[in-house]
Design an enzyme around this catalytic site. Structure first.
Site, PDB file in Angstrom:
ATOM      1  N   TYR A   1      16.024   0.733   6.050  1.00 33.46           N
ATOM      2  CA  TYR A   1      16.542  -0.123   4.979  1.00 33.46           C
ATOM      3  C   TYR A   1      18.049  -0.379   5.041  1.00 33.46           C
ATOM      4  CZ  TYR A   1      11.979   0.897   2.939  1.00 33.46           C
ATOM      5  OH  TYR A   1      10.628   1.017   2.725  1.00 33.46           O
TER       6      TYR A   1
ATOM      7  N   ASN B   1      11.605  -8.675  -4.813  1.00 32.69           N
ATOM      8  CA  ASN B   1      11.201  -7.627  -3.883  1.00 32.69           C
ATOM      9  C   ASN B   1      10.416  -6.629  -4.732  1.00 32.69           C
ATOM     10  OD1 ASN B   1      10.777  -5.559  -2.134  1.00 32.69           O
ATOM     11  ND2 ASN B   1      12.915  -5.400  -1.432  1.00 32.69           N
TER      12      ASN B   1
ATOM     13  N   HIS C   1       1.917  -4.273  -2.346  1.00 37.28           N
ATOM     14  CA  HIS C   1       0.688  -3.941  -1.630  1.00 37.28           C
ATOM     15  C   HIS C   1      -0.440  -3.483  -2.558  1.00 37.28           C
ATOM     16  CE1 HIS C   1       3.658  -4.079   1.528  1.00 37.28           C
ATOM     17  NE2 HIS C   1       4.298  -3.035   1.019  1.00 37.28           N
TER      18      HIS C   1
ATOM     19  N   ASP D   1      -0.908 -12.035 -10.546  1.00 33.47           N
ATOM     20  CA  ASP D   1      -1.336 -12.961 -11.596  1.00 33.47           C
ATOM     21  C   ASP D   1      -0.140 -13.498 -12.378  1.00 33.47           C
ATOM     22  OD1 ASP D   1      -3.977 -12.572 -10.857  1.00 33.47           O
ATOM     23  OD2 ASP D   1      -4.427 -11.149 -12.463  1.00 33.47           O
TER      24      ASP D   1
ATOM     25  N   HIS E   1      11.434  -8.958   1.486  1.00 39.36           N
ATOM     26  CA  HIS E   1      11.341  -7.555   1.911  1.00 39.36           C
ATOM     27  C   HIS E   1      12.458  -7.263   2.888  1.00 39.36           C
ATOM     28  CE1 HIS E   1       7.650  -7.048  -0.194  1.00 39.36           C
ATOM     29  NE2 HIS E   1       7.215  -8.172   0.335  1.00 39.36           N
TER      30      HIS E   1
ATOM     31  N   SER F   1      12.633  -4.673   4.981  1.00 32.29           N
ATOM     32  CA  SER F   1      12.047  -4.274   6.262  1.00 32.29           C
ATOM     33  C   SER F   1      10.942  -5.256   6.655  1.00 32.29           C
ATOM     34  CB  SER F   1      11.474  -2.859   6.146  1.00 32.29           C
ATOM     35  OG  SER F   1      10.387  -2.841   5.231  1.00 32.29           O
TER      36      SER F   1
ATOM     37  N   ARG G   1       1.001  -1.549   4.661  1.00 32.50           N
ATOM     38  CA  ARG G   1       2.062  -2.469   4.205  1.00 32.50           C
ATOM     39  C   ARG G   1       1.841  -3.890   4.715  1.00 32.50           C
ATOM     40  NH1 ARG G   1       6.103   1.074   2.183  1.00 32.50           N
ATOM     41  NH2 ARG G   1       6.070   3.058   3.298  1.00 32.50           N
TER      42      ARG G   1
END
Ligand code: CA2
Length: 147
Positions: A25, A76, A82, A89, A102, A104, A113
């Site tokens: 990260y 993010n 996931h 929704d 994201h 990464s 992921r």
């Protein structure tokens, strides 16, 4: 929030950014990311609203708050990416441009992921570009607004 606002939402554990896993990260903190986003918004004539929560329902409330009348929504969702049909929704009811970010490359990491519940309810995805991805997301919102 108004028509110049970019709402940037951050999901669980991102408050700890910079504290561990720098090889994945980077070493910027979430405060550093906010500063990058603020500069990007300032340069584009946009107003930044930057938030983080560890709670799914809070994130859903914020997505609903930004569902109309703002320049764009950048998210993010971290681990909820996931897992969360509920967040999906909520994003599906948003009428402003939505960007999934994201830090990464989730597709190059563990299999769990690889799937995002948010990808097909967002208008644009920026994945694996490090924290610079947040700036790219704001620039995308600004460019779309100008077009
Ligand atoms: O790459 C991303 O931005 C992620 O959304 C980050 C999430 C992860 O669950 C996603 O699969 C991909 C993890 C957020 C927590 O990040 C931390 C980073 C450093 C230290 C502590 C937490």
């Amino acid at each position: 929030m108004d028509s110049t606002t970019v709402l940037v939402l951050n999901g669980p554990n991102l408050n700890l950014l910079g504290e561990r896993e720098p090889e994945i990260y980077g070493s910027d903190t979430l405060a550093d990311v906010e500063a990058l986003c603020r500069t990007a918004c300032d340069e584009a004539g946009l107003t930044l609203e930057f938030r983080q929560s560890n709670h799914e329902g809070v994130l859903i409330d914020w997505v609903q708050e930004g569902r109309r009348g703002i320049a764009g929504l950048v998210i993010n969702a971290a681990g909820y990416t996931h897992t969360s049909v509920a967040l999906r929704d909520a994003l599906n009811a948003v009428t402003v441009p939505r960007v999934e970010v994201h830090i990464s490359d989730i597709h190059a990491r563990e299999a769990f992921r690889h799937h995002s519940y948010l990808t097909d309810v967002t208008d644009h995805q920026i994945i694996g570009r490090g924290v610079a991805g947040y700036v790219e997301a704001i620039d995308w919102v600004a460019a779309r607004r100008a077009s």
